[in-house]
Design a protein around this motif. Sequence first.
Motif, PDB file in Angstrom:
ATOM      1  N   THR A  91      -0.685 -43.881  32.939  1.00 38.05           N
ATOM      2  CA  THR A  91      -1.412 -42.668  32.528  1.00 38.05           C
ATOM      3  C   THR A  91      -2.849 -42.723  33.069  1.00 38.05           C
ATOM      4  O   THR A  91      -3.383 -43.815  33.320  1.00 38.05           O
ATOM      5  N   PRO A  92      -3.497 -41.540  33.216  1.00 40.81           N
ATOM      6  CA  PRO A  92      -4.891 -41.537  33.651  1.00 40.81           C
ATOM      7  C   PRO A  92      -5.803 -42.364  32.725  1.00 40.81           C
ATOM      8  O   PRO A  92      -6.730 -43.022  33.187  1.00 40.81           O
ATOM      9  N   GLU A  93      -5.510 -42.351  31.433  1.00 34.92           N
ATOM     10  CA  GLU A  93      -6.340 -43.099  30.478  1.00 34.92           C
ATOM     11  C   GLU A  93      -6.271 -44.606  30.780  1.00 34.92           C
ATOM     12  O   GLU A  93      -7.277 -45.304  30.790  1.00 34.92           O
ATOM     13  N   LYS A  94      -5.028 -45.081  31.052  1.00 33.91           N
ATOM     14  CA  LYS A  94      -4.873 -46.516  31.359  1.00 33.91           C
ATOM     15  C   LYS A  94      -5.501 -46.837  32.707  1.00 33.91           C
ATOM     16  O   LYS A  94      -6.063 -47.907  32.913  1.00 33.91           O
ATOM     17  N   THR A  95      -5.378 -45.892  33.639  1.00 38.19           N
ATOM     18  CA  THR A  95      -5.999 -46.099  34.959  1.00 38.19           C
ATOM     19  C   THR A  95      -7.511 -46.226  34.808  1.00 38.19           C
ATOM     20  O   THR A  95      -8.139 -47.099  35.403  1.00 38.19           O
ATOM     21  N   GLU A  96      -8.102 -45.350  33.993  1.00 39.97           N
ATOM     22  CA  GLU A  96      -9.557 -45.400  33.799  1.00 39.97           C
ATOM     23  C   GLU A  96      -9.970 -46.771  33.259  1.00 39.97           C
ATOM     24  O   GLU A  96     -10.906 -47.393  33.765  1.00 39.97           O
ATOM     25  N   LYS A  97      -9.248 -47.230  32.248  1.00 46.94           N
ATOM     26  CA  LYS A  97      -9.590 -48.513  31.623  1.00 46.94           C
ATOM     27  C   LYS A  97      -9.524 -49.645  32.663  1.00 46.94           C
ATOM     28  O   LYS A  97     -10.424 -50.479  32.757  1.00 46.94           O
ATOM     29  N   ALA A  98      -8.439 -49.624  33.459  1.00 48.81           N
ATOM     30  CA  ALA A  98      -8.272 -50.691  34.458  1.00 48.81           C
ATOM     31  C   ALA A  98      -9.331 -50.594  35.553  1.00 48.81           C
ATOM     32  O   ALA A  98      -9.882 -51.611  35.987  1.00 48.81           O
ATOM     33  N   LEU A  99      -9.642 -49.381  35.984  1.00 48.33           N
ATOM     34  CA  LEU A  99     -10.644 -49.221  37.050  1.00 48.33           C
ATOM     35  C   LEU A  99     -12.024 -49.674  36.585  1.00 48.33           C
ATOM     36  O   LEU A  99     -12.778 -50.287  37.340  1.00 48.33           O
ATOM     37  N   LEU A 100     -12.354 -49.362  35.332  1.00 49.12           N
ATOM     38  CA  LEU A 100     -13.672 -49.753  34.818  1.00 49.12           C
ATOM     39  C   LEU A 100     -13.842 -51.271  34.845  1.00 49.12           C
ATOM     40  O   LEU A 100     -14.952 -51.781  34.969  1.00 49.12           O
ATOM     41  N   PHE A 128     -26.752 -40.019  35.622  1.00 46.02           N
ATOM     42  CA  PHE A 128     -26.715 -41.123  36.577  1.00 46.02           C
ATOM     43  C   PHE A 128     -26.293 -42.441  35.922  1.00 46.02           C
ATOM     44  O   PHE A 128     -26.836 -43.505  36.208  1.00 46.02           O
ATOM     45  N   LYS A 129     -25.325 -42.324  35.032  1.00 43.79           N
ATOM     46  CA  LYS A 129     -24.799 -43.509  34.366  1.00 43.79           C
ATOM     47  C   LYS A 129     -23.450 -43.863  34.966  1.00 43.79           C
ATOM     48  O   LYS A 129     -22.728 -42.975  35.429  1.00 43.79           O
ATOM     49  N   PRO A 130     -23.059 -45.139  34.939  1.00 53.87           N
ATOM     50  CA  PRO A 130     -21.757 -45.503  35.493  1.00 53.87           C
ATOM     51  C   PRO A 130     -20.621 -44.984  34.617  1.00 53.87           C
ATOM     52  O   PRO A 130     -20.686 -45.068  33.391  1.00 53.87           O
ATOM     53  N   ALA A 131     -19.620 -44.425  35.239  1.00 60.09           N
ATOM     54  CA  ALA A 131     -18.418 -43.941  34.527  1.00 60.09           C
ATOM     55  C   ALA A 131     -17.414 -43.539  35.606  1.00 60.09           C
ATOM     56  O   ALA A 131     -17.808 -43.304  36.757  1.00 60.09           O
ATOM     57  N   ILE A 132     -16.157 -43.474  35.232  1.00 61.28           N
ATOM     58  CA  ILE A 132     -15.137 -43.053  36.203  1.00 61.28           C
ATOM     59  C   ILE A 132     -14.301 -41.937  35.583  1.00 61.28           C
ATOM     60  O   ILE A 132     -13.570 -42.164  34.612  1.00 61.28           O
ATOM     61  N   ALA A 133     -14.433 -40.745  36.139  1.00 56.82           N
ATOM     62  CA  ALA A 133     -13.626 -39.618  35.657  1.00 56.82           C
ATOM     63  C   ALA A 133     -12.282 -39.679  36.363  1.00 56.82           C
ATOM     64  O   ALA A 133     -12.198 -39.486  37.574  1.00 56.82           O
ATOM     65  N   VAL A 134     -11.245 -39.964  35.592  1.00 56.15           N
ATOM     66  CA  VAL A 134      -9.918 -40.106  36.202  1.00 56.15           C
ATOM     67  C   VAL A 134      -9.109 -38.831  35.991  1.00 56.15           C
ATOM     68  O   VAL A 134      -8.653 -38.534  34.890  1.00 56.15           O
ATOM     69  N   ASP A 135      -8.953 -38.085  37.056  1.00 55.43           N
ATOM     70  CA  ASP A 135      -8.069 -36.913  36.997  1.00 55.43           C
ATOM     71  C   ASP A 135      -6.765 -37.295  37.704  1.00 55.43           C
ATOM     72  O   ASP A 135      -6.553 -38.457  38.051  1.00 55.43           O
ATOM     73  N   THR A 136      -5.934 -36.298  37.938  1.00 52.29           N
ATOM     74  CA  THR A 136      -4.631 -36.594  38.533  1.00 52.29           C
ATOM     75  C   THR A 136      -4.747 -37.217  39.931  1.00 52.29           C
ATOM     76  O   THR A 136      -3.955 -38.074  40.316  1.00 52.29           O
ATOM     77  N   HIS A 137      -5.782 -36.798  40.703  1.00 50.90           N
ATOM     78  CA  HIS A 137      -5.959 -37.351  42.053  1.00 50.90           C
ATOM     79  C   HIS A 137      -6.374 -38.828  41.989  1.00 50.90           C
ATOM     80  O   HIS A 137      -5.809 -39.669  42.684  1.00 50.90           O
ATOM     81  N   VAL A 138      -7.375 -39.110  41.169  1.00 54.57           N
ATOM     82  CA  VAL A 138      -7.862 -40.487  41.066  1.00 54.57           C
ATOM     83  C   VAL A 138      -6.728 -41.395  40.566  1.00 54.57           C
ATOM     84  O   VAL A 138      -6.523 -42.506  41.069  1.00 54.57           O
ATOM     85  N   ARG A 168      -3.419 -40.936  40.864  1.00 51.67           N
ATOM     86  CA  ARG A 168      -2.382 -41.124  41.892  1.00 51.67           C
ATOM     87  C   ARG A 168      -2.843 -42.065  43.014  1.00 51.67           C
ATOM     88  O   ARG A 168      -2.170 -43.017  43.370  1.00 51.67           O
ATOM     89  N   VAL A 169      -4.042 -41.790  43.541  1.00 50.98           N
ATOM     90  CA  VAL A 169      -4.503 -42.544  44.714  1.00 50.98           C
ATOM     91  C   VAL A 169      -4.726 -44.023  44.375  1.00 50.98           C
ATOM     92  O   VAL A 169      -4.299 -44.909  45.126  1.00 50.98           O
ATOM     93  N   THR A 170      -5.371 -44.293  43.252  1.00 51.62           N
ATOM     94  CA  THR A 170      -5.680 -45.695  42.952  1.00 51.62           C
ATOM     95  C   THR A 170      -4.428 -46.507  42.607  1.00 51.62           C
ATOM     96  O   THR A 170      -4.376 -47.698  42.857  1.00 51.62           O
ATOM     97  N   ASN A 171      -3.407 -45.801  42.091  1.00 52.91           N
ATOM     98  CA  ASN A 171      -2.134 -46.496  41.861  1.00 52.91           C
ATOM     99  C   ASN A 171      -1.422 -46.760  43.173  1.00 52.91           C
ATOM    100  O   ASN A 171      -0.852 -47.824  43.387  1.00 52.91           O
ATOM    101  N   ARG A 172      -1.451 -45.773  44.084  1.00 54.67           N
ATOM    102  CA  ARG A 172      -0.811 -45.999  45.386  1.00 54.67           C
ATOM    103  C   ARG A 172      -1.504 -47.124  46.158  1.00 54.67           C
ATOM    104  O   ARG A 172      -0.858 -47.937  46.805  1.00 54.67           O
TER     105      ARG A 172
END
Length: 231
Positions: A155-164, A131-141, A143-147
């Motif tokens: 890349t998913p890694e960069k998306t994760e960093k930006a989303l966090l 129950f800790k905060p984190a964001i698992a970024v797979d191909t869906h996350v 794609r959707v958050t970029n759209r």
Amino acid sequence: MKSTKSILLVLEKLKKEFPNRGAMEIGNPYQNLVAVMLSARTRDEQVLKLFPSFLKNFPTVQKLAKSTPNQIDRRIKTIGMDRQKAKNLQKMADEVVNKFHGQIPNTMEDLTFLTGVGRKTASVILVTSFFKPAIAVDTHVHRVTNRLGWVNATTPEKTEKALLEIIPETLQPVVNRVFVKFGRYICIPGKPRCWGCPIQKYCAYKNKNLIKPKNSAKILDTWSQQSSATR
Ligand code: SF4
């Protein structure tokens, strides 16, 4: 980048559309970790099918550590990359037993130390088991958050960093849970189903597909069944 207000609105809205937990949220931290490792590039249904018998044979991390990769492989033959997964599972279990006193670790650093565990898997475990905060970024996350225009990342890694950076910790656990299903049924790869999208007005995507196909009712029906299902 979108305003925090619109991000919150979208996540709250999708949280209602997808109220259930993810398919790999199976039980205790050991069970969740094994399930997520098995599910890499494999359909959830396939993992769920073999999982009860897997647990019968390897009920604890100690038992898994004492097994050989071949013994593990025999139990997971029906899924993709079985040999590699069997090796990783045995090594991971051995590391948990010998370096973490038999307890699945609960930090990103320690989880990603384990063989076969990357940031995505670690994030799922942090959220579902601890129950800790984190964001698992797979191909869906990704794609959707970029759209949506929340991030602009290659890349998913960069998306994760930006989303966090932009998503409040309280809502971080929701992101993977809702966008994986949303990305499978509505914001699909290729031509998204913007014509039936409940968050269309918050989306920055320039090439929205607004033409309803003939079978739109059937698609929406399937989506509504899936959204209320556990997986
Ligand atoms: S409007 Fe289209 S591109 Fe935007 S989130 Fe919805 S389905 Fe995806």
